[in-house]
Design an enzyme around this catalytic site. Sequence first.
Site, PDB file in Angstrom:
ATOM      1  N   THR A 144      17.644  49.872  43.775  1.00 30.69           N
ATOM      2  CA  THR A 144      16.341  49.930  43.017  1.00 30.69           C
ATOM      3  C   THR A 144      16.333  51.705  42.613  1.00 30.69           C
ATOM      4  OG1 THR A 144      14.047  50.605  43.770  1.00 30.69           O
ATOM      5  CG2 THR A 144      15.599  50.005  45.488  1.00 30.69           C
ATOM      6  N   SER A 179      10.493  55.021  51.165  1.00 32.78           N
ATOM      7  CA  SER A 179      10.117  53.928  52.155  1.00 32.78           C
ATOM      8  C   SER A 179      11.111  53.520  52.820  1.00 32.78           C
ATOM      9  CB  SER A 179       9.553  52.767  51.261  1.00 32.78           C
ATOM     10  OG  SER A 179      10.458  52.098  50.910  1.00 32.78           O
ATOM     11  N   TYR A 181      12.382  50.527  53.272  1.00 33.87           N
ATOM     12  CA  TYR A 181      12.776  49.604  52.343  1.00 33.87           C
ATOM     13  C   TYR A 181      13.781  50.392  51.464  1.00 33.87           C
ATOM     14  CZ  TYR A 181      13.253  47.433  47.828  1.00 33.87           C
ATOM     15  OH  TYR A 181      13.637  47.031  46.651  1.00 33.87           O
ATOM     16  N   HIS A 182      13.419  51.420  50.750  1.00 29.69           N
ATOM     17  CA  HIS A 182      14.306  52.119  49.565  1.00 29.69           C
ATOM     18  C   HIS A 182      15.414  52.595  50.447  1.00 29.69           C
ATOM     19  CE1 HIS A 182      10.442  52.057  47.342  1.00 29.69           C
ATOM     20  NE2 HIS A 182      11.166  51.502  46.463  1.00 29.69           N
ATOM     21  N   LYS A 185      18.143  50.286  50.828  1.00 26.25           N
ATOM     22  CA  LYS A 185      19.121  50.026  49.636  1.00 26.25           C
ATOM     23  C   LYS A 185      20.131  51.106  49.773  1.00 26.25           C
ATOM     24  CE  LYS A 185      16.991  46.622  47.462  1.00 26.25           C
ATOM     25  NZ  LYS A 185      17.717  45.340  47.368  1.00 26.25           N
TER      26      LYS A 185
HETATM   27  P1  NAD Z   1      11.885  38.258  46.257  1.00 24.49           P
HETATM   28  O1  NAD Z   1      11.280  38.439  47.648  1.00 24.49           O
HETATM   29  O2  NAD Z   1      10.824  37.319  45.432  1.00 24.49           O
HETATM   30  O3  NAD Z   1      13.392  37.502  46.326  1.00 24.49           O
HETATM   31  C1  NAD Z   1      14.352  37.923  47.329  1.00 24.49           C
HETATM   32  C2  NAD Z   1      14.864  36.393  47.914  1.00 24.49           C
HETATM   33  O4  NAD Z   1      15.873  36.549  49.235  1.00 24.49           O
HETATM   34  C3  NAD Z   1      13.700  35.555  48.728  1.00 24.49           C
HETATM   35  O5  NAD Z   1      13.788  34.125  48.150  1.00 24.49           O
HETATM   36  C4  NAD Z   1      14.115  35.576  50.207  1.00 24.49           C
HETATM   37  O6  NAD Z   1      13.819  34.420  50.747  1.00 24.49           O
HETATM   38  C5  NAD Z   1      15.513  36.081  50.204  1.00 24.49           C
HETATM   39  N1  NAD Z   1      16.125  36.506  51.312  1.00 24.49           N
HETATM   40  C6  NAD Z   1      15.657  37.855  51.916  1.00 24.49           C
HETATM   41  N2  NAD Z   1      16.326  37.955  53.012  1.00 24.49           N
HETATM   42  C7  NAD Z   1      17.453  36.962  53.085  1.00 24.49           C
HETATM   43  C8  NAD Z   1      18.351  36.626  54.023  1.00 24.49           C
HETATM   44  N3  NAD Z   1      18.601  37.516  55.171  1.00 24.49           N
HETATM   45  N4  NAD Z   1      19.215  35.546  53.641  1.00 24.49           N
HETATM   46  C9  NAD Z   1      18.998  34.600  52.683  1.00 24.49           C
HETATM   47  N5  NAD Z   1      18.026  35.163  51.879  1.00 24.49           N
HETATM   48  C10 NAD Z   1      17.315  36.084  51.894  1.00 24.49           C
HETATM   49  O7  NAD Z   1      12.419  39.417  45.677  1.00 24.49           O
HETATM   50  P2  NAD Z   1      12.802  39.779  44.123  1.00 24.49           P
HETATM   51  O8  NAD Z   1      11.399  40.589  43.364  1.00 24.49           O
HETATM   52  O9  NAD Z   1      13.328  38.695  43.509  1.00 24.49           O
HETATM   53  O10 NAD Z   1      13.482  40.756  44.048  1.00 24.49           O
HETATM   54  C11 NAD Z   1      15.288  40.600  44.353  1.00 24.49           C
HETATM   55  C12 NAD Z   1      16.158  41.803  44.416  1.00 24.49           C
HETATM   56  O11 NAD Z   1      15.648  42.783  43.288  1.00 24.49           O
HETATM   57  C13 NAD Z   1      15.436  42.443  45.796  1.00 24.49           C
HETATM   58  O12 NAD Z   1      16.876  42.885  46.362  1.00 24.49           O
HETATM   59  C14 NAD Z   1      14.939  43.685  45.275  1.00 24.49           C
HETATM   60  O13 NAD Z   1      14.943  44.822  46.135  1.00 24.49           O
HETATM   61  C15 NAD Z   1      15.437  44.060  43.858  1.00 24.49           C
HETATM   62  N6  NAD Z   1      14.646  44.593  42.862  1.00 24.49           N
HETATM   63  C16 NAD Z   1      13.224  44.116  42.753  1.00 24.49           C
HETATM   64  C17 NAD Z   1      12.274  44.540  41.919  1.00 24.49           C
HETATM   65  C18 NAD Z   1      11.137  43.783  41.588  1.00 24.49           C
HETATM   66  O14 NAD Z   1      10.073  44.598  40.691  1.00 24.49           O
HETATM   67  N7  NAD Z   1      10.819  42.688  41.857  1.00 24.49           N
HETATM   68  C19 NAD Z   1      12.656  45.952  41.528  1.00 24.49           C
HETATM   69  C20 NAD Z   1      13.683  46.729  41.893  1.00 24.49           C
HETATM   70  C21 NAD Z   1      14.506  45.815  42.843  1.00 24.49           C
END
Ligand code: NAD
Length: 389
Positions: A144, A179, A181-182, A185
């Site tokens: 991120t 955070s 979370y960040h 990453k």
């Molecule tokens: P999301 O939460 O909708 O999807 C993540 C999926 O991973 C979920 O379906 C969850 O059930 C699954 N998951 C989590 N932990 C798991 C584990 N231990 N084993 C198996 N499955 C697991 O999130 P998203 O918005 O689709 O984001 C996807 C990725 O992109 C993330 O890594 C997030 O950090 C990154 N990201 C997202 C955004 C955004 O704006 N949505 C921005 C920057 C980075």
Amino acid sequence: MRILVLGGDGYLGWPTALHLSDCGHDVAVADNYARRGYDHEMGVQSLVPIEPMQVRVDAWREVSGKTIKSYYGDLVDGDFTTEMIRDFRPDTIVHFAEQRAAPYSMIDRKHAVYTQQNNVVGNLNVLFAIQEVDPEIHLVKLGTMGEYGTPNIDIEEGWLEVTHNGRSDRMLYPKKPGSFYHLSKVHDSHNIEFACRIWGLRATDLNQGVVYGQETPQTVRDPRLATRFDYDAIFGTVLNRFVIQAVLGHPLTVYGSGGQTRGAIDIRDTVECIRLASENPAAQGEFRVFNQITESFSVGEIAKVVANSFDGQVEVEHVDNPRVEQHEHYYNVKHTGLVELGLEPHLLSNTLIESLFGVAEAHKDRVDLGAMRPTVNWRTASSPLRTDS
Ligand code: NAD
């Protein structure tokens, strides 16, 4: 290519799996459905109804004739992770499967520890599995832009040339995340770079900005293929939340002065960036970093764009910022790597926002107003959750 999408049930994982399958790749998805569990825990739900994975993959087979294999399991379970990778034998692993909400990680000790354990251990298990099963597998990992924070210098793509006391080296760009979370990453990025340097693995770390939008050319082919649309204060991303507030006639809640500037990207560009990174892999031993954004906006600017696109009266309300972040700061991000691979960005337009107003309007009876007020405070070690339910 054989591509395994970890986190394939999520907001981005599902549309990415469809896009890759549509482009002719042999795709499998894996998920432990933790994200659906957070909904129950927080008492929230996606604005747009989403179907169970089996219904999703059946619907995709019906409309496209293509099969997506689905694995159910937790990446924190190293044996499951290794066996799944041994079974599917991917050329590329796209890793989305992490707890991705900053406010969720800041609720209290339990949620911070869960977030870092889930993300860091899951990612380590993926690295060990690649090393054991086939070190040529290319890892495409979602990081991120929040890893960098808001430094007072230009943000490069992952690496920085440093000259210190007359000597120079190429170092990982220093990180100042905002955070727990960040931070998870950042730890992932370091572990991946180490695995590339020591074991000779190959990886692309995509430092993605805030994603907006809900539809892709594949998800609109059948309502059962829809991806989630989160608007609550924990999981909702800011533009999506403003769109719903506008449709409901509620003020757009801007945290603090609204000067906080962030990189952003359209969901259609996210899925295309993943295709480009997968089809143009990093070299063996290379830790490659791209900043996956197409534009930068301040929160105040996003509120203005949404208000100006809406056909009706919209107010903007400044609320106390529950986060600890700079309101006015320098922000200049290099993001040329993916464009050089062929990305043609969809820049934020009225058309996109109007289509989002349509999505919000169609499902507005599902909106839970209480879910939009921020409850998690960065300044305390423990925040109360919803008080209205
Ligand atoms: P999301 O939460 O909708 O999807 C993540 C999926 O991973 C979920 O379906 C969850 O059930 C699954 N998951 C989590 N932990 C798991 C584990 N231990 N084993 C198996 N499955 C697991 O999130 P998203 O918005 O689709 O984001 C996807 C990725 O992109 C993330 O890594 C997030 O950090 C990154 N990201 C997202 C955004 C955004 O704006 N949505 C921005 C920057 C980075």
